[in-house]
Design a protein around this motif. Sequence first.
Motif, PDB file in Angstrom:
ATOM      1  N   GLU A 167       3.776  26.143  37.479  1.00 57.19           N
ATOM      2  CA  GLU A 167       5.230  26.176  37.349  1.00 57.19           C
ATOM      3  C   GLU A 167       5.570  26.968  36.099  1.00 57.19           C
ATOM      4  N   PHE A 168       6.509  27.900  36.237  1.00 50.23           N
ATOM      5  CA  PHE A 168       7.010  28.626  35.088  1.00 50.23           C
ATOM      6  C   PHE A 168       8.347  28.027  34.695  1.00 50.23           C
ATOM      7  N   GLY A 169       8.414  27.564  33.440  1.00 49.82           N
ATOM      8  CA  GLY A 169       9.642  26.925  32.985  1.00 49.82           C
ATOM      9  C   GLY A 169       9.689  26.730  31.487  1.00 49.82           C
ATOM     10  N   GLY A 170       8.699  27.311  30.770  1.00 52.69           N
ATOM     11  CA  GLY A 170       8.719  27.233  29.320  1.00 52.69           C
ATOM     12  C   GLY A 170       8.156  25.933  28.770  1.00 52.69           C
ATOM     13  N   LEU A 171       8.276  25.809  27.462  1.00 55.08           N
ATOM     14  CA  LEU A 171       7.675  24.680  26.752  1.00 55.08           C
ATOM     15  C   LEU A 171       8.596  23.470  26.612  1.00 55.08           C
ATOM     16  N   ASP A 172       9.888  23.657  26.797  1.00 58.30           N
ATOM     17  CA  ASP A 172      10.826  22.603  26.406  1.00 58.30           C
ATOM     18  C   ASP A 172      11.351  21.744  27.553  1.00 58.30           C
ATOM     19  N   ALA A 173      11.373  22.267  28.766  1.00 55.08           N
ATOM     20  CA  ALA A 173      11.959  21.519  29.888  1.00 55.08           C
ATOM     21  C   ALA A 173      11.078  20.335  30.263  1.00 55.08           C
ATOM     22  N   PRO A 174      11.679  19.241  30.720  1.00 57.04           N
ATOM     23  CA  PRO A 174      10.891  18.080  31.155  1.00 57.04           C
ATOM     24  C   PRO A 174      10.139  18.389  32.445  1.00 57.04           C
ATOM     25  N   PRO A 217       2.067  25.888  46.009  1.00 53.96           N
ATOM     26  CA  PRO A 217       1.809  25.414  44.638  1.00 53.96           C
ATOM     27  C   PRO A 217       2.397  26.275  43.535  1.00 53.96           C
ATOM     28  N   LEU A 218       3.481  27.016  43.825  1.00 59.68           N
ATOM     29  CA  LEU A 218       4.119  27.839  42.815  1.00 59.68           C
ATOM     30  C   LEU A 218       5.577  27.424  42.676  1.00 59.68           C
ATOM     31  N   PHE A 219       5.967  27.081  41.450  1.00 61.96           N
ATOM     32  CA  PHE A 219       7.327  26.617  41.185  1.00 61.96           C
ATOM     33  C   PHE A 219       7.914  27.406  40.016  1.00 61.96           C
ATOM     34  N   LEU A 220       9.227  27.526  40.025  1.00 62.97           N
ATOM     35  CA  LEU A 220       9.932  28.220  38.957  1.00 62.97           C
ATOM     36  C   LEU A 220      11.201  27.453  38.628  1.00 62.97           C
ATOM     37  N   ARG A 221      11.422  27.190  37.355  1.00 52.13           N
ATOM     38  CA  ARG A 221      12.713  26.655  36.907  1.00 52.13           C
ATOM     39  C   ARG A 221      13.621  27.864  36.706  1.00 52.13           C
ATOM     40  N   TRP A 222      14.519  28.083  37.637  1.00 48.80           N
ATOM     41  CA  TRP A 222      15.275  29.330  37.707  1.00 48.80           C
ATOM     42  C   TRP A 222      16.078  29.651  36.447  1.00 48.80           C
ATOM     43  N   PRO A 223      16.636  28.679  35.720  1.00 53.86           N
ATOM     44  CA  PRO A 223      17.351  29.049  34.487  1.00 53.86           C
ATOM     45  C   PRO A 223      16.445  29.713  33.444  1.00 53.86           C
ATOM     46  N   TYR A 224      15.120  29.519  33.573  1.00 58.24           N
ATOM     47  CA  TYR A 224      14.189  30.102  32.608  1.00 58.24           C
ATOM     48  C   TYR A 224      13.845  31.560  32.941  1.00 58.24           C
ATOM     49  N   LEU A 225      14.217  32.022  34.127  1.00 59.32           N
ATOM     50  CA  LEU A 225      13.797  33.344  34.599  1.00 59.32           C
ATOM     51  C   LEU A 225      14.183  34.486  33.657  1.00 59.32           C
ATOM     52  N   PRO A 226      15.403  34.544  33.114  1.00 59.98           N
ATOM     53  CA  PRO A 226      15.723  35.676  32.230  1.00 59.98           C
ATOM     54  C   PRO A 226      14.784  35.783  31.024  1.00 59.98           C
ATOM     55  N   LYS A 227      14.400  34.644  30.452  1.00 64.46           N
ATOM     56  CA  LYS A 227      13.479  34.678  29.317  1.00 64.46           C
ATOM     57  C   LYS A 227      12.063  35.030  29.768  1.00 64.46           C
ATOM     58  N   LEU A 228      11.700  34.584  30.946  1.00 61.90           N
ATOM     59  CA  LEU A 228      10.352  34.805  31.469  1.00 61.90           C
ATOM     60  C   LEU A 228      10.115  36.238  31.921  1.00 61.90           C
ATOM     61  N   LEU A 229      11.166  36.915  32.353  1.00 57.32           N
ATOM     62  CA  LEU A 229      11.030  38.162  33.110  1.00 57.32           C
ATOM     63  C   LEU A 229      10.197  39.242  32.418  1.00 57.32           C
ATOM     64  N   PRO A 230      10.390  39.539  31.132  1.00 55.69           N
ATOM     65  CA  PRO A 230       9.562  40.591  30.525  1.00 55.69           C
ATOM     66  C   PRO A 230       8.061  40.273  30.603  1.00 55.69           C
ATOM     67  N   TRP A 231       7.708  39.029  30.287  1.00 53.02           N
ATOM     68  CA  TRP A 231       6.299  38.633  30.399  1.00 53.02           C
ATOM     69  C   TRP A 231       5.838  38.683  31.852  1.00 53.02           C
ATOM     70  N   LEU A 232       6.678  38.210  32.760  1.00 56.22           N
ATOM     71  CA  LEU A 232       6.300  38.148  34.169  1.00 56.22           C
ATOM     72  C   LEU A 232       5.999  39.535  34.735  1.00 56.22           C
ATOM     73  N   MET A 233       6.775  40.530  34.338  1.00 60.41           N
ATOM     74  CA  MET A 233       6.526  41.885  34.833  1.00 60.41           C
ATOM     75  C   MET A 233       5.175  42.406  34.330  1.00 60.41           C
ATOM     76  N   ARG A 234       4.834  42.127  33.084  1.00 58.42           N
ATOM     77  CA  ARG A 234       3.505  42.525  32.575  1.00 58.42           C
ATOM     78  C   ARG A 234       2.406  41.784  33.317  1.00 58.42           C
TER      79      ARG A 234
END
Length: 413
Positions: free
Chosen positions: A312-319, A75-92
Amino acid sequence: MTKTVAVIGAGIVGVSTALELLRAGHEVVLVDRGGPASGTSHGNGGVLAAAAVLPVTGPGLWAKAPKMLLDPDQPLFLRWPYLPKLLPWLMRYMSHANAEAALTRARAIAPLIGDSLADHLALAGGTPAEKWIVPSDYVFAYPHRAAFEADAFGWQTRSSLGFTHELLEHGAFQAYDPAMSPAFGLGVRQPDHGRITDPGQYVKDLATHAQSLGARLVIGEVQDIAQENGRLTGLRIGGETLPCDAAVLTTGVWSGPLAKRLGLDIPLESERGYHLELWEPSVMPRSPVMFAAQKFVATPMEGRLRLAGIVEFGGLDAPPSAAPFELLRRAIRAAMPELTWEREVEWMGHRPSIADSLPVIGAAPALKGAYVGFGHDHIGLTAGPRTGRLLAQMISDQSPNIDVTPFSPRRFA
């Protein structure tokens, strides 16, 4: 002293805050860009999960997460193009994936959600919304005892905080709920929980009741905060200023930009959640059921069965992504083989997740009259009424009736 208070956001937290403020004698303006329950409060799992004290970032997540991301049945998904933006938050966020941090969060959050059913009944009692509240058990489904024992940390933590549970095995789970597949050899029944049979309508009915008590509803988006000499004086909406003595920011994952205007830099991210509604189901589970392996809940609702969960991590804008819906379909067919339905509704929404898995509730330290209440990740519905009561107490210059130190916005000032 009577104040005019603007509540920004008409989800469960905002509407609960508005009602508690009205009952305390204040004048209330409820502001929302789309109207009551137009966001996450519409699409949640509908469970009043009083014992949901454990964060997603439990011990062992570092080892599990990479495998989960590569397995379509996890039950864990990631939209990989979003990873660079997510990474600082994800590490915290992942820095809290240990037993000590999980226990700290559990102990802090238990007083906020432990009486959720009673809190909702107190909030909605005597209103048109009350009919949507159903006291119930909350059940976890496991294939066998070994899978249950692998979750020992969570169950021991709940027990240590006073939450009780009963094991159902050797056929007792199917005797309790005949809708469950024999593949689930063990169920864990948690009493004294509850469910909302139409979360969106529930919040709308609460908002309508608030209006009947004198609250004013304004449909619009708050662009900025008006202030003078270090005190909030109003809200800028559509080129006009709405004057008020105090304001509360309760817009969930969309709270970040306005929070910065209040002097708060909050590490906030969307945990994209999915639900699949099965209308006119042939069978219903007896109680809300959390399928522990896939981390989704099946909740009986008015005319339909709602399957909700997934991260799923992928931000607010992706469908929305297709894979989470497919996982829900596969999982429910395996869990309830007899189940058929007439039609489906798909939905994706945004849980507001703060890096330390604790919401911010309280006064913004840099601006007098400004308050915040958001970041409840998976427990927004559960915690809504108590959060609203705490905020109303603070705005009324009363001492909150639980320790709110762990939720202080000062940690991000």
